[in-house]
Design a protein around this motif. Structure first.
Motif, PDB file in Angstrom:
ATOM      1  N   ALA A   1      11.799  10.775  -7.422  1.00 46.84           N
ATOM      2  CA  ALA A   1      12.507  11.592  -8.405  1.00 46.84           C
ATOM      3  C   ALA A   1      11.793  12.924  -8.648  1.00 46.84           C
ATOM      4  CB  ALA A   1      12.629  10.828  -9.722  1.00 46.84           C
ATOM      5  N   THR A   2      10.508  12.961  -8.319  1.00 42.32           N
ATOM      6  CA  THR A   2       9.747  14.202  -8.491  1.00 42.32           C
ATOM      7  C   THR A   2       9.664  15.010  -7.206  1.00 42.32           C
ATOM      8  OG1 THR A   2       7.609  13.174  -7.978  1.00 42.32           O
ATOM      9  CG2 THR A   2       8.347  13.079 -10.263  1.00 42.32           C
ATOM     10  N   GLY A   3      10.326  14.542  -6.169  1.00 44.82           N
ATOM     11  CA  GLY A   3      10.367  15.306  -4.930  1.00 44.82           C
ATOM     12  C   GLY A   3       9.617  14.705  -3.766  1.00 44.82           C
ATOM     13  N   MET A   4       8.923  13.570  -3.958  1.00 47.26           N
ATOM     14  CA  MET A   4       8.233  12.941  -2.833  1.00 47.26           C
ATOM     15  C   MET A   4       9.245  12.377  -1.852  1.00 47.26           C
ATOM     16  SD  MET A   4       5.352   9.897  -2.739  1.00 47.26           S
ATOM     17  CE  MET A   4       4.027  10.973  -3.289  1.00 47.26           C
ATOM     18  N   GLU A   5       9.001  12.569  -0.588  1.00 44.81           N
ATOM     19  CA  GLU A   5       9.935  12.148   0.444  1.00 44.81           C
ATOM     20  C   GLU A   5      10.043  10.629   0.503  1.00 44.81           C
ATOM     21  OE1 GLU A   5      10.868  13.439   5.060  1.00 44.81           O
ATOM     22  OE2 GLU A   5       8.842  13.634   4.241  1.00 44.81           O
ATOM     23  N   THR A   6      11.275  10.133   0.622  1.00 43.91           N
ATOM     24  CA  THR A   6      11.471   8.693   0.694  1.00 43.91           C
ATOM     25  C   THR A   6      11.083   8.162   2.068  1.00 43.91           C
ATOM     26  OG1 THR A   6      13.052   6.876   0.427  1.00 43.91           O
ATOM     27  CG2 THR A   6      13.881   8.903   1.436  1.00 43.91           C
ATOM     28  N   ILE A   7      10.606   6.927   2.095  1.00 45.44           N
ATOM     29  CA  ILE A   7      10.317   6.284   3.385  1.00 45.44           C
ATOM     30  C   ILE A   7      11.272   5.119   3.620  1.00 45.44           C
ATOM     31  CG2 ILE A   7       7.902   6.950   3.461  1.00 45.44           C
ATOM     32  CD1 ILE A   7       7.155   4.219   2.391  1.00 45.44           C
TER      33      ILE A   7
ATOM     34  N   ASP B   1       0.821  -1.208   0.000  1.00 47.84           N
ATOM     35  CA  ASP B   1       0.000   0.000   0.000  1.00 47.84           C
ATOM     36  C   ASP B   1       0.853   1.254   0.000  1.00 47.84           C
ATOM     37  OD1 ASP B   1      -2.428  -1.357   0.023  1.00 47.84           O
ATOM     38  OD2 ASP B   1      -2.487  -1.473   2.206  1.00 47.84           O
ATOM     39  N   CYS B   2       2.050   1.163   0.559  1.00 43.14           N
ATOM     40  CA  CYS B   2       2.932   2.338   0.667  1.00 43.14           C
ATOM     41  C   CYS B   2       3.684   2.595  -0.628  1.00 43.14           C
ATOM     42  CB  CYS B   2       3.917   2.152   1.810  1.00 43.14           C
ATOM     43  SG  CYS B   2       3.172   1.794   3.413  1.00 43.14           S
ATOM     44  N   VAL B   3       4.242   1.533  -1.188  1.00 45.52           N
ATOM     45  CA  VAL B   3       5.139   1.713  -2.334  1.00 45.52           C
ATOM     46  C   VAL B   3       4.382   2.016  -3.622  1.00 45.52           C
ATOM     47  CG1 VAL B   3       6.918   0.266  -1.302  1.00 45.52           C
ATOM     48  CG2 VAL B   3       5.221  -0.772  -2.827  1.00 45.52           C
ATOM     49  N   SER B   4       3.060   1.886  -3.597  1.00 46.48           N
ATOM     50  CA  SER B   4       2.301   2.292  -4.775  1.00 46.48           C
ATOM     51  C   SER B   4       2.457   3.788  -5.026  1.00 46.48           C
ATOM     52  CB  SER B   4       0.819   1.941  -4.604  1.00 46.48           C
ATOM     53  OG  SER B   4       0.271   2.599  -3.483  1.00 46.48           O
ATOM     54  N   CYS B   5       2.741   4.547  -3.956  1.00 46.38           N
ATOM     55  CA  CYS B   5       3.009   5.987  -4.088  1.00 46.38           C
ATOM     56  C   CYS B   5       4.466   6.325  -3.787  1.00 46.38           C
ATOM     57  CB  CYS B   5       2.106   6.787  -3.149  1.00 46.38           C
ATOM     58  SG  CYS B   5       0.355   6.727  -3.553  1.00 46.38           S
ATOM     59  N   HIS B   6       4.997   5.744  -2.732  1.00 41.48           N
ATOM     60  CA  HIS B   6       6.364   6.036  -2.313  1.00 41.48           C
ATOM     61  C   HIS B   6       7.323   5.065  -3.008  1.00 41.48           C
ATOM     62  CE1 HIS B   6       5.329   8.889   0.915  1.00 41.48           C
ATOM     63  NE2 HIS B   6       4.252   8.145   1.057  1.00 41.48           N
ATOM     64  N   ASN B   7       7.686   5.418  -4.216  1.00 39.87           N
ATOM     65  CA  ASN B   7       8.596   4.588  -5.001  1.00 39.87           C
ATOM     66  C   ASN B   7       9.653   5.475  -5.647  1.00 39.87           C
ATOM     67  OD1 ASN B   7       7.331   5.708  -7.410  1.00 39.87           O
ATOM     68  ND2 ASN B   7       5.633   4.294  -7.004  1.00 39.87           N
ATOM     69  N   ALA B   8      10.594   4.832  -6.343  1.00 42.50           N
ATOM     70  CA  ALA B   8      11.723   5.582  -6.900  1.00 42.50           C
ATOM     71  C   ALA B   8      11.266   6.657  -7.881  1.00 42.50           C
ATOM     72  CB  ALA B   8      12.682   4.611  -7.584  1.00 42.50           C
TER      73      ALA B   8
END
Length: 236
Positions: free
Chosen positions: A181-187, A170-177
């Motif tokens: 690259a577009t600025g979303m914070e890595t988890i 559920d997380c990596v569907s949004c929080h991915n490489a």
């Protein structure tokens, strides 16, 4: 689940108790609209016109509203009757020694107190809809991020990283490489304490979007600990 708050809570107006007569649980941390609706047993969309028709002429849902006809309702749930400062209450108003919650509001909404001019809200489902609307739209203001503290027993949990890998979909569907690259914070690579603190801040609505807040609210402590253990050692 425990939060540490150093600012006052806002209103959480309880709905009527279930038909079984069970007392409503006072939960000042309840912020998920779906959970509020389930607990109150009503529909906020149905309650909004009821509030406008029956209550809005005298009562504001915020402290900034007009109080020329009635005290504001902000902070009502868990507040002692007659508790709004600087409002000139009627001295013989019934129920001055109660704390407002679902069961103590019922007599005022059902007409049992006999207060002249006070609207009678019936039947029961209509009261539920009204209180659901008020409770959802007067949820407590979120605390500042630094006011949210993860309980020590949660920090001490040994999260199951394998279970966390299962939940991480559920997380990596949004929080991915690609997103990063577009600025979303890595988890990825976050320490367990940092990850859990962020999740508790989401849960308290101190940070983040409504999507993240609702997602965090849906997780139990064991699930958050599992995700923290997985993302601490996972590579993006």
């Amino acid at each position: 689940m425990v939060f540490r708050f150093t600012v006052p809570f806002g209103i959480l107006l309880a709905g009527s108790a279930a038909h079984t007569g069970a007392a409503q649980t006072l939960d000042r941390l309840l912020t998920d609209p779906d959970e509020i609706a389930a607990q109150c047993g009503g529909q906020a969309s149905a309650g909004e016109p009821l509030f406008q028709e029956n209550c809005a002429a005298c009562h504001s849902l915020t402290v900034e509203g007009d109080q020329s006809k009635g005290p504001h309702l902000a902070g009502l749930y868990g507040r002692a009757a007659g508790g709004v400062a600087d409002y000139d209450y009627v001295s013989d108003l019934p129920g001055r020694d109660v704390t407002w919650e679902g069961d103590t509001l019922r007599p005022f909404l059902s007409g049992e107190t006999g207060i002249e001019g006070h609207p009678v809200i019936e039947p029961e489902q209509v009261r539920r809809d009204l209180l659901t609307y008020v409770r959802i739209h007067t949820r407590p203001a979120p605390p500042a991020p630094e006011e949210v503290e993860v309980p020590a027993d949660v920090l001490a949990m040994s999260g199951d990283a394998e279970y966390g890998a299962y939940l991480a979909g559920d997380c990596v569907s949004c929080h991915n490489a690609a997103a990063e690259a577009t600025g979303m914070e890595t988890i990825y690579g976050r320490g367990v304490e940092t990850f859990l603190t962020l999740m508790y801040q989401y849960k308290a609505r101190a940070i983040g979007t409504e999507t993240m807040q609702l997602y965090a609210t849906s997780l139990g402590d064991d699930e958050m600990a599992a995700l923290a253990a997985y993302f601490e050692g996972a590579d993006s």
